[in-house]
Design an enzyme around this catalytic site. Sequence first.
Site, short mmCIF file in Angstrom:
data_model
loop_
_atom_site.label_atom_id
_atom_site.label_comp_id
_atom_site.label_asym_id
_atom_site.label_seq_id
_atom_site.Cartn_x
_atom_site.Cartn_y
_atom_site.Cartn_z
N ASP A 69 -7.91 0.40 -3.41
CA ASP A 69 -8.84 1.28 -4.13
C ASP A 69 -8.75 1.00 -5.63
O ASP A 69 -7.73 0.51 -6.13
CB ASP A 69 -8.57 2.75 -3.82
CG ASP A 69 -7.16 3.21 -4.18
OD1 ASP A 69 -6.21 2.43 -3.97
OD2 ASP A 69 -7.01 4.34 -4.67
N GLU A 134 -4.14 5.01 -3.61
CA GLU A 134 -3.06 5.03 -4.60
C GLU A 134 -3.53 5.76 -5.84
O GLU A 134 -2.77 6.48 -6.47
CB GLU A 134 -2.63 3.61 -4.95
CG GLU A 134 -1.25 3.54 -5.61
CD GLU A 134 -1.28 3.77 -7.11
OE1 GLU A 134 -0.23 4.12 -7.68
OE2 GLU A 134 -2.34 3.61 -7.74
N GLU A 135 -4.80 5.58 -6.21
CA GLU A 135 -5.33 6.17 -7.44
C GLU A 135 -5.76 7.62 -7.22
O GLU A 135 -6.14 8.30 -8.17
CB GLU A 135 -6.53 5.35 -7.95
CG GLU A 135 -6.23 3.87 -8.16
CD GLU A 135 -5.39 3.59 -9.41
OE1 GLU A 135 -4.91 4.55 -10.03
OE2 GLU A 135 -5.22 2.40 -9.74
N GLU A 163 1.87 -3.56 -9.01
CA GLU A 163 1.21 -2.87 -10.12
C GLU A 163 1.40 -3.65 -11.42
O GLU A 163 2.40 -4.36 -11.60
CB GLU A 163 1.80 -1.46 -10.31
CG GLU A 163 1.55 -0.51 -9.16
CD GLU A 163 0.11 -0.04 -9.04
OE1 GLU A 163 -0.73 -0.39 -9.91
OE2 GLU A 163 -0.18 0.67 -8.06
ZN LIG Z 1 -2.58 0.50 -9.38
#
Ligand SMILES: [Zn+2]
Length: 377
Positions: A69, A134-135, A163
Amino acid sequence: MKSNTLALACQLLEIPSITPNDGGCQNIIAKRLAALGFEIEHLPVNQISNLFAVRGKEQPVLCFAGHTDVVPTGDINAWRFPPFTPTIDNNTLFARGAADMKSSIAAMITACERFIQRYPHHRGSIAFLITSDEEGPALDGTQAVLKQLAAQQRIPQWCLVGEASSNKQLADTIKVGRRGSLTGYLKIIGKQGHVAYPELAMNPIHHAMAALAEIAAFTWDNGAPPFPATSLQFANIHAGTGATNVIPGTLEANFNLRFSPETTPQFIQKTIEEILQKHGCEYQLEWKQGGKPFYTPPQSQFIQSVSHTIEKCLGYCPEHATSGGTSDGRFFAEYGTEVVEVGPINASIHQIDECINVTELEQLTELYEAILVDLLA
Ligand SMILES: [Zn+2]
């Protein structure tokens, strides 16, 4: 001619997979990994797409973790190029997700392709845990998958999160831990009244001031390298009706702490309650615990291997940091997995014109491959 990593990154970046949507990215990933002999499990939870893939049955397991995402684009017209039309300009790849973190996923996959071609009978196992949440709230993503893996006693020993950890040069900084996060929602209770008759009211602003000042000034700890000192910040404070002749009935404040492993949530809660009581405040206080702090120490074989490999590939030692916001690494750490975050330069993440340097993308692939060689060849 695009490299394999660049071509795959572009394929993923074309998909507008704004949280919680995956948009088919995980099918592309699954296909590539299945061709390498990974066993594929699609593990959707509610709206969230999750993928767990593993190659091998032996310990140790090195798990690559990431998310398909992306955050929203913001004003599309402000972008130099359309955010879901990956465009290379001046050796730089522009697209939403170029740094956070579809490029890392592409690099992980092509690194595995190269590694497995060289070492088809590598030791241990390689895994991927990829989510589309994740976001967002991050409840039905990595956390939910790890719960299932834990029930089956399949928690990986090592986790490499892709990341964007780097500051000025690729892998100049790796994240080896994160501070914890704790939020307090405070209501100081007074008694509303006319400002001309304070003896008939009780002013919560007057009552709160000394207590809040003491809370704000409190020294929680001095940090413990690489963790900075614990910090408390008031984020909102509100009291009053808007009228100038009314003593308000309540004052509401909230604050957040980013805390090091030197301080526990229990100590924070107890201390703040004691300060409020000492000042005679009548109050209600609710707490919301974010991530717990975690830390993989430099002696760990995993951190040493990653650090040495960066030095070998790029010629400099990475700084070990615990700064920045949270990532899904925190969920792995709760199960005792050793976690490190190694990914692109973070300067453009979540911004208009998000981008990654194409050379950096190739170096990232080589780095991931070299880490695989060092740990599992
Ligand atoms: Zn990220």
